[in-house]
Scaffold this motif. Sequence first.
Motif, PDB file in Angstrom:
ATOM      1  N   PRO A 113      37.783  47.995  39.882  1.00 15.66           N
ATOM      2  CA  PRO A 113      38.128  46.674  38.960  1.00 15.66           C
ATOM      3  C   PRO A 113      37.065  45.522  39.180  1.00 15.66           C
ATOM      4  CG  PRO A 113      39.635  46.761  40.939  1.00 15.66           C
ATOM      5  CD  PRO A 113      38.684  47.991  40.968  1.00 15.66           C
ATOM      6  N   GLY A 115      36.267  41.384  38.600  1.00 19.38           N
ATOM      7  CA  GLY A 115      36.229  40.086  37.937  1.00 19.38           C
ATOM      8  C   GLY A 115      35.169  39.386  37.652  1.00 19.38           C
ATOM      9  N   GLY A 116      34.819  38.263  38.257  1.00 16.17           N
ATOM     10  CA  GLY A 116      33.557  37.730  38.046  1.00 16.17           C
ATOM     11  C   GLY A 116      32.333  38.301  38.728  1.00 16.17           C
ATOM     12  N   ASN A 117      32.533  39.341  39.542  1.00 17.11           N
ATOM     13  CA  ASN A 117      31.452  39.943  40.284  1.00 17.11           C
ATOM     14  C   ASN A 117      30.727  38.958  41.088  1.00 17.11           C
ATOM     15  OD1 ASN A 117      29.910  41.804  41.321  1.00 17.11           O
ATOM     16  ND2 ASN A 117      28.336  42.153  39.515  1.00 17.11           N
ATOM     17  N   THR A 118      31.650  38.208  41.874  1.00 16.66           N
ATOM     18  CA  THR A 118      30.893  37.124  42.681  1.00 16.66           C
ATOM     19  C   THR A 118      31.340  37.446  44.184  1.00 16.66           C
ATOM     20  OG1 THR A 118      32.806  35.505  42.852  1.00 16.66           O
ATOM     21  CG2 THR A 118      31.031  35.202  41.272  1.00 16.66           C
ATOM     22  N   GLY A 119      31.932  38.804  44.400  1.00 17.53           N
ATOM     23  CA  GLY A 119      32.706  39.150  45.644  1.00 17.53           C
ATOM     24  C   GLY A 119      31.368  39.434  46.743  1.00 17.53           C
ATOM     25  N   HIS A 184      37.171  35.141  38.568  1.00 18.11           N
ATOM     26  CA  HIS A 184      38.203  35.278  37.950  1.00 18.11           C
ATOM     27  C   HIS A 184      39.493  34.922  38.885  1.00 18.11           C
ATOM     28  CE1 HIS A 184      36.434  38.248  34.945  1.00 18.11           C
ATOM     29  NE2 HIS A 184      35.658  36.897  34.908  1.00 18.11           N
ATOM     30  N   ASN A 188      40.185  36.172  42.346  1.00 22.60           N
ATOM     31  CA  ASN A 188      40.623  35.414  43.593  1.00 22.60           C
ATOM     32  C   ASN A 188      42.000  35.767  44.130  1.00 22.60           C
ATOM     33  OD1 ASN A 188      39.860  32.385  41.502  1.00 22.60           O
ATOM     34  ND2 ASN A 188      38.538  33.589  42.815  1.00 22.60           N
ATOM     35  N   THR A 191      41.253  38.956  46.510  1.00 24.52           N
ATOM     36  CA  THR A 191      40.540  38.802  47.728  1.00 24.52           C
ATOM     37  C   THR A 191      41.333  37.828  48.477  1.00 24.52           C
ATOM     38  OG1 THR A 191      39.179  37.170  46.313  1.00 24.52           O
ATOM     39  CG2 THR A 191      38.028  39.182  46.578  1.00 24.52           C
ATOM     40  N   GLY A 194      39.788  32.035  50.055  1.00 27.10           N
ATOM     41  CA  GLY A 194      40.188  30.746  50.582  1.00 27.10           C
ATOM     42  C   GLY A 194      39.584  29.527  49.890  1.00 27.10           C
ATOM     43  N   VAL A 250      45.447  43.592  39.051  1.00 28.52           N
ATOM     44  CA  VAL A 250      46.205  42.343  38.719  1.00 28.52           C
ATOM     45  C   VAL A 250      45.872  42.182  37.285  1.00 28.52           C
ATOM     46  CG1 VAL A 250      46.210  39.886  39.315  1.00 28.52           C
ATOM     47  CG2 VAL A 250      46.128  41.488  41.115  1.00 28.52           C
ATOM     48  N   ASN A 497      39.634  51.660  42.948  1.00 29.11           N
ATOM     49  CA  ASN A 497      38.399  51.280  43.990  1.00 29.11           C
ATOM     50  C   ASN A 497      38.427  52.051  45.194  1.00 29.11           C
ATOM     51  OD1 ASN A 497      36.491  49.437  44.001  1.00 29.11           O
ATOM     52  ND2 ASN A 497      37.671  47.635  44.795  1.00 29.11           N
TER      53      ASN A 497
HETATM   54  P1  FAD Z   1      34.807  40.147  42.080  1.00 21.30           P
HETATM   55  O1  FAD Z   1      33.775  39.845  42.886  1.00 21.30           O
HETATM   56  O2  FAD Z   1      34.640  40.696  40.856  1.00 21.30           O
HETATM   57  O3  FAD Z   1      35.968  41.237  42.620  1.00 21.30           O
HETATM   58  C1  FAD Z   1      36.202  40.912  43.962  1.00 21.30           C
HETATM   59  C2  FAD Z   1      37.203  42.080  44.692  1.00 21.30           C
HETATM   60  O4  FAD Z   1      38.411  42.101  43.816  1.00 21.30           O
HETATM   61  C3  FAD Z   1      36.594  43.428  44.352  1.00 21.30           C
HETATM   62  O5  FAD Z   1      37.102  44.282  45.189  1.00 21.30           O
HETATM   63  C4  FAD Z   1      37.242  43.854  42.888  1.00 21.30           C
HETATM   64  O6  FAD Z   1      37.174  45.237  42.860  1.00 21.30           O
HETATM   65  C5  FAD Z   1      38.726  43.465  43.083  1.00 21.30           C
HETATM   66  N1  FAD Z   1      39.066  42.774  41.943  1.00 21.30           N
HETATM   67  C6  FAD Z   1      38.555  41.923  41.079  1.00 21.30           C
HETATM   68  N2  FAD Z   1      39.469  41.477  39.927  1.00 21.30           N
HETATM   69  C7  FAD Z   1      40.652  42.270  40.118  1.00 21.30           C
HETATM   70  C8  FAD Z   1      41.884  42.437  39.525  1.00 21.30           C
HETATM   71  N3  FAD Z   1      42.130  41.970  38.459  1.00 21.30           N
HETATM   72  N4  FAD Z   1      42.740  43.302  40.009  1.00 21.30           N
HETATM   73  C9  FAD Z   1      42.511  44.185  41.152  1.00 21.30           C
HETATM   74  N5  FAD Z   1      41.346  43.689  41.763  1.00 21.30           N
HETATM   75  C10 FAD Z   1      40.319  42.992  41.359  1.00 21.30           C
HETATM   76  N6  FAD Z   1      35.311  33.211  48.703  1.00 21.30           N
HETATM   77  C11 FAD Z   1      36.013  32.607  49.333  1.00 21.30           C
HETATM   78  O7  FAD Z   1      37.092  33.098  49.786  1.00 21.30           O
HETATM   79  N7  FAD Z   1      35.927  31.448  49.832  1.00 21.30           N
HETATM   80  C12 FAD Z   1      34.787  30.717  49.111  1.00 21.30           C
HETATM   81  O8  FAD Z   1      34.512  29.534  49.459  1.00 21.30           O
HETATM   82  C13 FAD Z   1      34.010  31.358  48.671  1.00 21.30           C
HETATM   83  N8  FAD Z   1      32.770  30.798  48.064  1.00 21.30           N
HETATM   84  C14 FAD Z   1      31.617  31.587  47.384  1.00 21.30           C
HETATM   85  C15 FAD Z   1      30.673  30.735  46.877  1.00 21.30           C
HETATM   86  C16 FAD Z   1      29.657  31.564  46.017  1.00 21.30           C
HETATM   87  C17 FAD Z   1      28.557  30.890  45.356  1.00 21.30           C
HETATM   88  C18 FAD Z   1      29.972  33.015  45.700  1.00 21.30           C
HETATM   89  C19 FAD Z   1      29.049  33.630  45.064  1.00 21.30           C
HETATM   90  C20 FAD Z   1      31.075  33.506  46.411  1.00 21.30           C
HETATM   91  C21 FAD Z   1      31.953  33.024  47.232  1.00 21.30           C
HETATM   92  N9  FAD Z   1      33.291  33.553  47.531  1.00 21.30           N
HETATM   93  C22 FAD Z   1      33.845  32.832  48.218  1.00 21.30           C
HETATM   94  C23 FAD Z   1      33.444  34.935  47.252  1.00 21.30           C
HETATM   95  C24 FAD Z   1      34.189  35.088  45.997  1.00 21.30           C
HETATM   96  O9  FAD Z   1      33.814  34.279  44.965  1.00 21.30           O
HETATM   97  C25 FAD Z   1      35.383  35.313  46.081  1.00 21.30           C
HETATM   98  O10 FAD Z   1      35.746  36.464  46.789  1.00 21.30           O
HETATM   99  C26 FAD Z   1      36.069  35.566  44.760  1.00 21.30           C
HETATM  100  O11 FAD Z   1      37.602  35.405  44.701  1.00 21.30           O
HETATM  101  C27 FAD Z   1      35.922  36.423  43.851  1.00 21.30           C
HETATM  102  O12 FAD Z   1      36.311  36.758  42.707  1.00 21.30           O
HETATM  103  P2  FAD Z   1      35.680  37.570  41.264  1.00 21.30           P
HETATM  104  O13 FAD Z   1      36.575  37.208  40.070  1.00 21.30           O
HETATM  105  O14 FAD Z   1      34.463  37.275  41.324  1.00 21.30           O
HETATM  106  O15 FAD Z   1      36.146  38.920  42.023  1.00 21.30           O
END
Ligand code: FAD
Length: 506
Positions: A113, A115-119, A184, A188, A191, A194, A250, A497
């Motif tokens: 899965p 989301g925004g691929n910022t993990g 996304h 959030n 993961t 926070g 989710v 995953n």
């Molecule tokens: P993704 O990166 O796409 O995925 C993250 C994980 O969740 C992966 O394992 C994925 O498989 C899973 N996933 C995604 N969507 C779903 C879904 N719908 N259902 C089930 N599983 C799913 N994190 C913090 O906690 N605090 C911070 O302050 C913080 N700051 C950041 C700042 C920057 C500049 C960057 C690049 C990252 C930061 N992060 C931070 C990390 C990241 O942004 C978080 O973990 C965020 O919650 C990931 O969201 P995403 O939609 O990009 O998920």
Amino acid sequence: MIKPLVTLVGLLHKSKISEQVRYASQALPQLSSEKYNIKRKDFGTIKSSDVSYFKSILNEGRVLTDENDVMPYNIDWIKNCRGQSTVVLKPQNTAEVSAILKYCNEKRLAVCPQGGNTGLVGGSVPVFDEIVLNFSLMNKIESLDDVSGALICEAGCILENLDNYVRERGLIMPLDLGAKGSCHIGGNASTNAGGLRLLRYGNLHGSILGIEAVKADGTVIDCLKALKKDNTGYHLKHLFIGSEGTLGFVTKVAVSCPVLPKAVNLGFFGVENFENILKLYKSAKSSLGEILSAFEMADFDSINSTVQNLKLPNPIADYPFYVLVETHGSDDVHDGEKLSRFLSKEMESGLIVDGTVTSEPSKMQTIWNLRESIAGAGLVVGYVFKYDVSIPLKNYYDLVPILRKKVGDKALIVCGYGHVGDGNIHINVTVPKYSQEIASVLEPYIFEEVSKLNGSISAEHGIGFRKPKYIHYSKDKSALQLMKDLKQLMDPNGILNPYKVLPDTV
Ligand code: FAD
Ligand code: MLT
Ligand code: ZN
């Protein structure tokens, strides 16, 4: 003396910084399977009949198979991991997610899965040929109760869009992070992100009221109640919060949104040493009480990396440490007075050497940019080894000088910054390029040290692909066994995953 904030020019908007950094280097990272010597598990391989099936339920445009189209979905934000997926699926609703998973489970096709691929731990990209299920088209807001503050929306809504939406209605999202322009709400939740104001608004296990998720076999689990109180049996939503897509996907969330603060103030201060940061934190809690909304720190090398590499201006002079103190309150005069009293007191005591305070939105944004851009500042010049740990506050900064010494001049930057209020420090070690030699100096050393201090090897970013083999430093054997049992129950074929979170052996 408190200086007025100088006019700052040439700043990029936060989300633009993320994009700029992301595409700064076009070099492809090494394949994750090779870099980390991983063996493919015994899943099915995708056939053209599978692709035809996906096209029959999603339509042509939402099934990506062209190599160039698929490539960005295989690479993570810090360009550390690269998977080998050949198919990206973009469902538009829960029924489609359910149909995809039911089919994949029957055929034993693995699914990642996204989301925004910022993990930041490689969880969001495949390792081998897992199908990528991307949530970006599931971006509808279903309802907002402006009295209770309950927002119900689909998993693919971008955090910043949700924040803008609720702000227009007198509310804010309970979390904020540097990635908010791309991440996304489903990511959030998955993961348990926070972020910058956890200190004030708590973590997502508290703010998420309900969740709808799809299990591996396609069953939709409806725990989407928007109630503050619901003690009807097991609190199942928590299984999906922070499980990084390994127990279910989710599809919708109900979030409790706090009221938009009428008065917001931000201070940015120079501090002489880390000991003084702790004293300042204690004082901020007692002087500012209920209006304190963030207490963040960054060392000189962190801020300097944004100044040097991203050309962001620092509104105050160079100091060994910096602190951001933010207040969210309901009364401008009252909050302003409180902050001024705190400032005068701590400048007199010498805990704050210099700094600036502002309540002007554009100036506050400038200061926040400086803090939020640290994440990407190293990527412009090299490869970043990223650590995200919780440590008791008295030892919070201990590891940074130790690591600096250990890696010596092999590193371009070793910096520490983070969420002091949460006991969560991020340590970035930037090197010209990834090297196994440096990796083995840092790991498992850093995790061993965190474990000795009874800390957590992952405070907020998760375990993802990068840390399953280190999870035992923070999780007891019996807890790991229970995690495995839950995985077996909810995803017996292990298609959700794979290669993430759970170690191969307990
Ligand atoms: P993704 O990166 O796409 O995925 C993250 C994980 O969740 C992966 O394992 C994925 O498989 C899973 N996933 C995604 N969507 C779903 C879904 N719908 N259902 C089930 N599983 C799913 N994190 C913090 O906690 N605090 C911070 O302050 C913080 N700051 C950041 C700042 C920057 C500049 C960057 C690049 C990252 C930061 N992060 C931070 C990390 C990241 O942004 C978080 O973990 C965020 O919650 C990931 O969201 P995403 O939609 O990009 O998920
Ligand atoms: C932050 O607090 O800036 C984020 O968690 C990202 C990072 O670790 O750099
Ligand atoms: Zn963080």
